[in-house]
Scaffold this motif. Sequence first.
Motif, PDB file in Angstrom:
ATOM      1  N   PHE A 113     -12.925  34.278 -63.171  1.00 31.42           N
ATOM      2  CA  PHE A 113     -12.254  33.175 -62.487  1.00 31.42           C
ATOM      3  C   PHE A 113     -10.819  33.008 -62.990  1.00 31.42           C
ATOM      4  O   PHE A 113      -9.939  32.590 -62.231  1.00 31.42           O
ATOM      5  CB  PHE A 113     -13.042  31.874 -62.664  1.00 31.42           C
ATOM      6  N   ARG A 114     -10.608  33.337 -64.261  1.00 26.15           N
ATOM      7  CA  ARG A 114      -9.227  33.288 -64.749  1.00 26.15           C
ATOM      8  C   ARG A 114      -8.370  34.312 -64.019  1.00 26.15           C
ATOM      9  O   ARG A 114      -7.203  34.051 -63.686  1.00 26.15           O
ATOM     10  CB  ARG A 114      -9.207  33.547 -66.262  1.00 26.15           C
ATOM     11  N   LEU A 115      -8.955  35.491 -63.771  1.00 24.66           N
ATOM     12  CA  LEU A 115      -8.229  36.510 -63.008  1.00 24.66           C
ATOM     13  C   LEU A 115      -7.897  36.007 -61.615  1.00 24.66           C
ATOM     14  O   LEU A 115      -6.779  36.206 -61.106  1.00 24.66           O
ATOM     15  CB  LEU A 115      -9.078  37.783 -62.928  1.00 24.66           C
ATOM     16  N   LEU A 116      -8.852  35.323 -60.979  1.00 21.18           N
ATOM     17  CA  LEU A 116      -8.606  34.767 -59.648  1.00 21.18           C
ATOM     18  C   LEU A 116      -7.466  33.755 -59.684  1.00 21.18           C
ATOM     19  O   LEU A 116      -6.554  33.787 -58.832  1.00 21.18           O
ATOM     20  CB  LEU A 116      -9.896  34.116 -59.126  1.00 21.18           C
ATOM     21  N   CYS A 117      -7.485  32.854 -60.653  1.00 22.14           N
ATOM     22  CA  CYS A 117      -6.428  31.850 -60.751  1.00 22.14           C
ATOM     23  C   CYS A 117      -5.074  32.498 -61.032  1.00 22.14           C
ATOM     24  O   CYS A 117      -4.037  32.080 -60.468  1.00 22.14           O
ATOM     25  CB  CYS A 117      -6.770  30.837 -61.849  1.00 22.14           C
ATOM     26  N   GLN A 118      -5.060  33.513 -61.894  1.00 20.80           N
ATOM     27  CA  GLN A 118      -3.795  34.188 -62.182  1.00 20.80           C
ATOM     28  C   GLN A 118      -3.230  34.855 -60.929  1.00 20.80           C
ATOM     29  O   GLN A 118      -2.018  34.835 -60.704  1.00 20.80           O
ATOM     30  CB  GLN A 118      -4.007  35.220 -63.293  1.00 20.80           C
ATOM     31  N   GLY A 119      -4.128  35.444 -60.117  1.00 22.78           N
ATOM     32  CA  GLY A 119      -3.647  36.085 -58.896  1.00 22.78           C
ATOM     33  C   GLY A 119      -3.128  35.078 -57.883  1.00 22.78           C
ATOM     34  O   GLY A 119      -2.101  35.305 -57.223  1.00 22.78           O
ATOM     35  N   LEU A 120      -3.821  33.932 -57.729  1.00 25.31           N
ATOM     36  CA  LEU A 120      -3.403  32.917 -56.750  1.00 25.31           C
ATOM     37  C   LEU A 120      -2.214  32.109 -57.232  1.00 25.31           C
ATOM     38  O   LEU A 120      -1.459  31.569 -56.411  1.00 25.31           O
ATOM     39  CB  LEU A 120      -4.579  31.981 -56.447  1.00 25.31           C
ATOM     40  N   LEU A 121      -2.051  32.005 -58.561  1.00 22.61           N
ATOM     41  CA  LEU A 121      -0.963  31.193 -59.114  1.00 22.61           C
ATOM     42  C   LEU A 121       0.217  32.033 -59.580  1.00 22.61           C
ATOM     43  O   LEU A 121       0.967  31.632 -60.471  1.00 22.61           O
ATOM     44  CB  LEU A 121      -1.494  30.337 -60.269  1.00 22.61           C
ATOM     45  N   THR A 122       0.373  33.209 -59.007  1.00 26.68           N
ATOM     46  CA  THR A 122       1.564  34.023 -59.276  1.00 26.68           C
ATOM     47  C   THR A 122       2.778  33.336 -58.677  1.00 26.68           C
ATOM     48  O   THR A 122       2.782  32.950 -57.498  1.00 26.68           O
ATOM     49  CB  THR A 122       1.391  35.425 -58.679  1.00 26.68           C
ATOM     50  N   ARG A 123       3.816  33.170 -59.447  1.00 32.20           N
ATOM     51  CA  ARG A 123       4.978  32.402 -58.987  1.00 32.20           C
ATOM     52  C   ARG A 123       5.702  33.072 -57.824  1.00 32.20           C
ATOM     53  O   ARG A 123       6.188  32.392 -56.916  1.00 32.20           O
ATOM     54  CB  ARG A 123       5.947  32.193 -60.156  1.00 32.20           C
ATOM     55  N   ASP A 124       5.776  34.388 -57.846  1.00 36.44           N
ATOM     56  CA  ASP A 124       6.455  35.103 -56.776  1.00 36.44           C
ATOM     57  C   ASP A 124       5.554  35.127 -55.541  1.00 36.44           C
ATOM     58  O   ASP A 124       4.506  35.776 -55.546  1.00 36.44           O
ATOM     59  CB  ASP A 124       6.767  36.526 -57.219  1.00 36.44           C
ATOM     60  N   PRO A 125       5.895  34.421 -54.441  1.00 36.40           N
ATOM     61  CA  PRO A 125       5.003  34.369 -53.276  1.00 36.40           C
ATOM     62  C   PRO A 125       4.791  35.737 -52.633  1.00 36.40           C
ATOM     63  O   PRO A 125       3.775  35.963 -51.970  1.00 36.40           O
ATOM     64  CB  PRO A 125       5.716  33.397 -52.328  1.00 36.40           C
ATOM     65  N   ARG A 126       5.721  36.655 -52.825  1.00 35.22           N
ATOM     66  CA  ARG A 126       5.560  37.977 -52.227  1.00 35.22           C
ATOM     67  C   ARG A 126       4.489  38.796 -52.953  1.00 35.22           C
ATOM     68  O   ARG A 126       3.962  39.751 -52.400  1.00 35.22           O
ATOM     69  CB  ARG A 126       6.899  38.723 -52.261  1.00 35.22           C
ATOM     70  N   ARG A 127       4.205  38.453 -54.204  1.00 33.43           N
ATOM     71  CA  ARG A 127       3.234  39.200 -55.003  1.00 33.43           C
ATOM     72  C   ARG A 127       1.969  38.391 -55.264  1.00 33.43           C
ATOM     73  O   ARG A 127       1.105  38.805 -56.033  1.00 33.43           O
ATOM     74  CB  ARG A 127       3.885  39.614 -56.328  1.00 33.43           C
ATOM     75  N   ARG A 128       1.885  37.237 -54.653  1.00 32.18           N
ATOM     76  CA  ARG A 128       0.717  36.368 -54.827  1.00 32.18           C
ATOM     77  C   ARG A 128      -0.466  36.907 -54.036  1.00 32.18           C
ATOM     78  O   ARG A 128      -0.306  37.545 -52.994  1.00 32.18           O
ATOM     79  CB  ARG A 128       1.066  34.959 -54.365  1.00 32.18           C
ATOM     80  N   TRP A 129      -1.650  36.674 -54.559  1.00 33.52           N
ATOM     81  CA  TRP A 129      -2.866  37.096 -53.847  1.00 33.52           C
ATOM     82  C   TRP A 129      -2.975  36.385 -52.510  1.00 33.52           C
ATOM     83  O   TRP A 129      -2.609  35.214 -52.374  1.00 33.52           O
ATOM     84  CB  TRP A 129      -4.104  36.786 -54.673  1.00 33.52           C
ATOM     85  N   THR A 130      -3.523  37.097 -51.554  1.00 29.48           N
ATOM     86  CA  THR A 130      -3.821  36.515 -50.247  1.00 29.48           C
ATOM     87  C   THR A 130      -5.271  36.840 -49.888  1.00 29.48           C
ATOM     88  O   THR A 130      -6.092  37.122 -50.752  1.00 29.48           O
ATOM     89  CB  THR A 130      -2.848  37.072 -49.185  1.00 29.48           C
ATOM     90  N   ASP A 131      -5.550  36.802 -48.591  1.00 26.79           N
ATOM     91  CA  ASP A 131      -6.938  36.977 -48.150  1.00 26.79           C
ATOM     92  C   ASP A 131      -7.525  38.313 -48.598  1.00 26.79           C
ATOM     93  O   ASP A 131      -8.695  38.381 -49.007  1.00 26.79           O
ATOM     94  CB  ASP A 131      -6.990  36.862 -46.619  1.00 26.79           C
ATOM     95  N   SER A 132      -6.754  39.400 -48.554  1.00 27.62           N
ATOM     96  CA  SER A 132      -7.306  40.712 -48.893  1.00 27.62           C
ATOM     97  C   SER A 132      -7.713  40.789 -50.358  1.00 27.62           C
ATOM     98  O   SER A 132      -8.794  41.288 -50.699  1.00 27.62           O
ATOM     99  CB  SER A 132      -6.282  41.803 -48.570  1.00 27.62           C
ATOM    100  N   GLU A 133      -6.859  40.287 -51.261  1.00 30.10           N
ATOM    101  CA  GLU A 133      -7.205  40.332 -52.689  1.00 30.10           C
ATOM    102  C   GLU A 133      -8.383  39.402 -53.011  1.00 30.10           C
ATOM    103  O   GLU A 133      -9.256  39.751 -53.808  1.00 30.10           O
ATOM    104  CB  GLU A 133      -5.997  39.956 -53.548  1.00 30.10           C
ATOM    105  N   VAL A 134      -8.391  38.212 -52.391  1.00 29.16           N
ATOM    106  CA  VAL A 134      -9.493  37.280 -52.654  1.00 29.16           C
ATOM    107  C   VAL A 134     -10.808  37.871 -52.151  1.00 29.16           C
ATOM    108  O   VAL A 134     -11.857  37.763 -52.809  1.00 29.16           O
ATOM    109  CB  VAL A 134      -9.210  35.915 -52.000  1.00 29.16           C
ATOM    110  N   THR A 135     -10.775  38.506 -50.990  1.00 30.04           N
ATOM    111  CA  THR A 135     -11.993  39.143 -50.473  1.00 30.04           C
ATOM    112  C   THR A 135     -12.474  40.249 -51.413  1.00 30.04           C
ATOM    113  O   THR A 135     -13.675  40.379 -51.680  1.00 30.04           O
ATOM    114  CB  THR A 135     -11.735  39.705 -49.072  1.00 30.04           C
ATOM    115  N   GLU A 136     -11.530  41.050 -51.915  1.00 35.34           N
ATOM    116  CA  GLU A 136     -11.899  42.099 -52.873  1.00 35.34           C
ATOM    117  C   GLU A 136     -12.505  41.488 -54.132  1.00 35.34           C
ATOM    118  O   GLU A 136     -13.493  42.000 -54.674  1.00 35.34           O
ATOM    119  CB  GLU A 136     -10.665  42.934 -53.228  1.00 35.34           C
ATOM    120  N   TRP A 137     -11.923  40.385 -54.600  1.00 36.51           N
ATOM    121  CA  TRP A 137     -12.460  39.709 -55.781  1.00 36.51           C
ATOM    122  C   TRP A 137     -13.864  39.189 -55.523  1.00 36.51           C
ATOM    123  O   TRP A 137     -14.757  39.303 -56.368  1.00 36.51           O
ATOM    124  CB  TRP A 137     -11.527  38.574 -56.171  1.00 36.51           C
ATOM    125  N   LEU A 138     -14.064  38.600 -54.331  1.00 39.47           N
ATOM    126  CA  LEU A 138     -15.400  38.086 -53.999  1.00 39.47           C
ATOM    127  C   LEU A 138     -16.439  39.201 -53.951  1.00 39.47           C
ATOM    128  O   LEU A 138     -17.628  38.963 -54.224  1.00 39.47           O
ATOM    129  CB  LEU A 138     -15.359  37.358 -52.648  1.00 39.47           C
TER     130      LEU A 138
END
Length: 797
Positions: free
Chosen positions: A267-292
């Motif tokens: 879950f820390r990995l998930l938060c780090q991916g979603l809370l990346t400051r650079d919006p261009r490198r922030r996780w979106t639906d594809s990364e979250v689906t892969e994490w799930l």
Amino acid sequence: MADFQETRRDPGVTGRDPGVPGPRPGETRRDQPGRPGGPLMRLPAGLAEHFELVAELPVQGAESDLLLVRDALGAEHVVKVFRRGYNADREVWAKLPGLESPNVVRILETGHADGRDYEVTAYAPDGNLRGLMAGPLPAEAVTRIVGQLSAGLAALHRVGIVHRDLKPENVLIMSADPLQVAITDFGLSKVLDQSVVFASSSRTLAYAAPESLSGQVSPARDWWSLGMIVRELLTGRPPFMGLSETAVVDHLATRPVPADEVPDPRFRLLCQGLLTRDPRRRWTDSEVTEWLNGGAPPVAPEAAHPMAPEGAGLPFNGQRYTERAELARALIEKWDYAALYFFGRGESGEAWRTLREWLSEFDDSRIGLIDGYLTTGLAPDVKLLHLVRWLDPTLPPHFLGRRVTSEDLPGLAALAKDPSHSDHRAACLLGRELWDQHLLQVLSGFEGGRDLTRIDEQWRSHVASWNRLAGWLREHESTPPRLASRLPDAGSVTDERIAGRAAAVADDPPVVLLTLLALAAWPAETRRSLADAAERARAAVPEQVPWFTWLVEGAGDDPLRLLAVVRAAPEAVVDAEARARGRHAAQQEAQALRARWDEKERARLAGRGVAVARAVAWSLPLLAFWLLGSWIVGAVFGGDGDGGTKSVGGVQQSSGVPFAVLAVLSLIAWAVQCGSEVVLARAQGRDYLPYGPWSWMSRLLGVGGRGLSKASQTLSGAAQRTGRRGCGLLLLAGTVPLLIILLLLAAVTPVASLLWLMVLLAAPVAHAVAAGVRLHRWRQALEGERQKALQDGVERR
């Protein structure tokens, strides 16, 4: 209807659709008790015709009011009436009804009346997500919420809608069991014709992305808000709690939001991916689906590590540190010194006060660190562990300055077994601390330590099972009492014991405890190692020891029983060696007894010559007897060779056997008797006299145990010096009457010579038979004496 303007209904979901609640002819309304009374607002014109106003909902926003209404069928709905000056995005209204996502609340009707926009949506009696956030939620519930919100955001973004105000209050609980959530409240939502636009910022700063401060609107903004919601669901603490709006804006503008407080690494990995400051490198639906799906998408590194605010930094070990990660590495390198330096004197130490002041300049996550760990009664090393994890959770797990990953744990058992190793003491201390302080749970919060929680749970299960097994083996009737020292209870020696269990010695050094840790960390490899060690243990026992054989046969492939076999093997070796020493001593004792017996036998057989001489000497009177008898019979009854008769004392007798013949027969009879005694004497040696033919005479004369020389002295008259009568008189007293009887028989019997011949033949035969019986009885007595001598020696040992 004059005030009703721009009303638009979704033809598939309005009251005109038979599948959607709406006015029905002939239907009555059902009032529900318990609703708030007397609403202060009225429904917009047009809605009042087919909805009854039930109450004003207490959840109000800055841009709208929420009203609970009921239709003619009794179904309840929510009417959101925008305040004057706030207008909903007509493009969003146009696209929402077409969504087919169960995770986006369906808008049943939209319109404008009385100068205000309104929306009609379904009513969720279970409230919103905020009602579930009294504390951290279980991982399963958070995963379910993440999956549903991710699906809802993906559906919105596919049609070009950015929510812009995603927060727990805007997530409705459509069903509590099973948990079903849906995104609502699209008052600030916008439709994007391009990937990024600029608009006014959200009013909810706590869940706003850093780029929202500049008015930038993109789908990445909603994924940041999802990350903040997930962080709050897992920690139970709202973001930026206790900080002013200015401080929140400053934080968002200058530094990342850390995910350090999230205990679970995934879950820390998930938060780090979603809370990346650079919006261009922030996780979106594809990364979250892969994490799930169990994956681990990469997280873009920040441009710089989290930095403390400008200042002098924290002094430690001759340097000053402003960067958290750099300080964490320095603390690990100087672990022992750092633990005493910052926490050795408690809260009265100057170093601790300096550290606390330095921590006060960071975000609100420091509060949980200080109040939850650093100001408690934990040991200095444990406090330092929590500090290092907070400073840089991306490091591999470390404790006491040593790396503690799942790959490092099995090696601790080997170090604990080797007291000569330089790391022996450190390994023992580390193992005990991991157990007593439950530190694997803490270490799992580091990157690369996610499997330590599972290892800790399995470790404690193994320890409980081992303690039950060891206690049973210590009490079992088949095992020796001294085996208890080889089968200690693992874990703390202060653990409660089961009533009636045999007391166990301490596991010091904690070899058993750390072996069970290795079994939890590397189950397959440790099981194989234990099986190999048990096989070597079996081979090391040189012979079968009953209790060890029983233990080995019952082990099978159970790793705990195999460990018991390995631990018990030294005692089995001691038992086997003791048995071997006992057998060796018994063999030596038996050999000594046999040697003494053989010596006795040699002494006995050495007297054969004397015994034979005695046998011949003892049989000489028999020769005299036979010759004397034959002479008498020959002289009195023997013929003169002419076959006539002669007169003896006036009695006419027929001719008998000549003396010469009788003398030869006498010699033969004596030779048989003498030979029998010689054979017996050669067999008996020195034992001959007590078992000889004249033993009754020896006993009668009191000379039975003193040998033939004494008897000879008695026979020869030498016994006169002792005052005893010799046996010669007895022989004479016995012989004379016998001769007289024979003469009388001869006188009256014409066949006296034949009778004497029969005596000469029968007496030697009887003597030989008697000698054989005496030899047999002597051999039985000799064997009994030998057995008794050997047995008495064994019993004395």
